[in-house]
Design an enzyme around this catalytic site. Structure first.
Site, PDB file in Angstrom:
ATOM      1  CE1 TYR A   1       0.599   1.696   4.288  1.00 34.30           C
ATOM      2  CE2 TYR A   1       0.912  -0.674   4.486  1.00 34.30           C
ATOM      3  CZ  TYR A   1       1.078   0.604   4.989  1.00 34.30           C
ATOM      4  OH  TYR A   1       1.730   0.800   6.185  1.00 34.30           O
ATOM      5  CB  CYS A   2       1.479   4.077  -1.666  1.00 34.99           C
ATOM      6  SG  CYS A   2       0.231   4.296  -2.964  1.00 34.99           S
ATOM      7  CG  LEU A   3      -1.235   9.525   0.515  1.00 36.16           C
ATOM      8  CD1 LEU A   3      -1.423   9.482   2.023  1.00 36.16           C
ATOM      9  CD2 LEU A   3      -0.622  10.856   0.089  1.00 36.16           C
TER      10      LEU A   3
ATOM     11  N   GLY B   1      -2.638   4.829  -3.720  1.00 37.05           N
ATOM     12  CA  GLY B   1      -2.739   3.676  -4.595  1.00 37.05           C
ATOM     13  C   GLY B   1      -1.885   3.728  -5.846  1.00 37.05           C
TER      14      GLY B   1
ATOM     15  CB  ILE C   1      -2.523   5.743   4.051  1.00 38.06           C
ATOM     16  CG1 ILE C   1      -1.496   4.677   4.439  1.00 38.06           C
ATOM     17  CG2 ILE C   1      -2.820   6.628   5.253  1.00 38.06           C
ATOM     18  CD1 ILE C   1      -1.853   3.843   5.644  1.00 38.06           C
TER      19      ILE C   1
END
Length: 226
Positions: free
Chosen positions: A82-84, A86, A111
Site C-alpha cells: 500500500y501507499c498513500l 494507490g 492510507i
C-alpha cells in the site's frame, strides 16, 4: 482452437491481476494471514506519520533503496502492498510481479481510504528521540555493539534472530545499544549512519569497527572479540 485457448488464458491472467487490487476491508482481513508480508512503499517521513501494524517500509520512489530492501522478502509468500492513494503501490506491485513475487495484493485507495474507513494506524505518536548525550554515555564504557535499525526495515528484521543469538552466546561480552533508524535522527547524523541496518562497535567510547547492511553471526563475534 489453440489460439482461442491461449486468448482465454491471457484474459484469465489479466483478470487475475486486476483482482489483486482489493478494498480496505478485504485488504485488512487478508493482511492478518500468518504468511503475509505487509509492505508500505511511501517515504520514511510519510511512514512515521502513521502506518499499518507490522508493516515493512521501502520507498518506491527511491529505486535503489526499494530494490535493496525487497530482496529480503520471500517471493513465495504473499505481499500486501500500500501507499498513500494507490498510485505508487500499483507501480511497486507491478515491479514485484515482474520480478518473481507470486502473489501481490494492492490496497485500493491506500492510507487515505484506510483513514476514511476509520481504521487504526501505528506510529502516529513516535517516542522521544535518543539524544546524542545519551548515546555518548551509553557507548562510553566497555565493549558496545550499536545496532542502527528499525522494525519496519526488511534487512533489519532478518538480523533480529542473529542479534538474539549473539546476545545469548557466552563467547563474547558486550552491551547492545539500539538506535531507532526511523526516530533517532540526531544520533544517526552524529555517527554518520545513513544505511539500515548499520552495526558499529565501540570500545570505551572509541569506534573500532563498522559495517552497513546485514552481517553474519561469525563476523560479528570476531569483530567484538578483537
Amino acid at each position: 482452437m489453440n489460439r482461442c485457448i491461449l486468448m482465454m488464458a491471457f484474459v484469465c491472467l489479466r483478470l487475475s491481476l486486476l483482482a489483486q487490487t482489493v478494498d480496505v476491508t478485504t485488504f485488512e482481513k487478508g493482511m492478518k494471514g500468518e504468511e503475509v508480508q505487509l509492505l508500505d512503499v511511501r517515504t520514511a517521513k510519510e511512514f512515521n506519520t502513521g502506518h499499518l501494524q507490522g508493516a515493512l517500509q521501502a520507498d518506491f520512489n527511491k529505486k535503489p533503496e526499494f530494490q535493496d530492501r525487497v530482496q529480503y522478502l520471500d517471493k513465495s509468500r504473499p505481499v500486501y502492498v500500500y501507499c498513500l492513494a494507490g498510485i505508487r503501490s500499483a507501480g511497486a506491485a507491478t515491479w514485484l510481479r515482474e520480478n518473481g513475487f507470486k502473489q501481490v495484493i494492492e490496497m485500493d485507495g491506500g492510507i487515505n481510504a484506510w483513514k476514511q474507513a476509520g481504521k487504526p494506524l501505528d506510529g502516529a505518536n513516535p517516542a522521544p528521540q535518543m539524544t546524542t548525550a545519551e548515546f555518548i554515555r551509553a557507548t562510553a564504557n566497555g565493549t558496545v555493539l550499536v545496532d542502527v535499525g528499525a522494525s519496519w526495515c526488511p534487512p533489519c528484521r532478518k538480523m533480529e534472530p542473529i542479534i538474539a543469538e549473539l546476545q545469548a552466546s557466552n563467547s563474547v561480552n558486550f552491551s547492545l545499544v539500539k538506535v531507532d533508524g526511523g526516530n533517532d535522527t540526531d544520533v544517526m547524523k552524529s555517527i554518520t549512519a545513513t544505511t539500515l541496518p548499520t552495526f558499529i562497535i565501540y570500545k570505551n567510547g572509541r569506534e573500532t569497527w563498522r559495517k552497513a547492511g546485514p552481517v553474519m553471526l561469525g563476523e560479528l563475534k570476531a569483530a567484538l572479540a578483537q
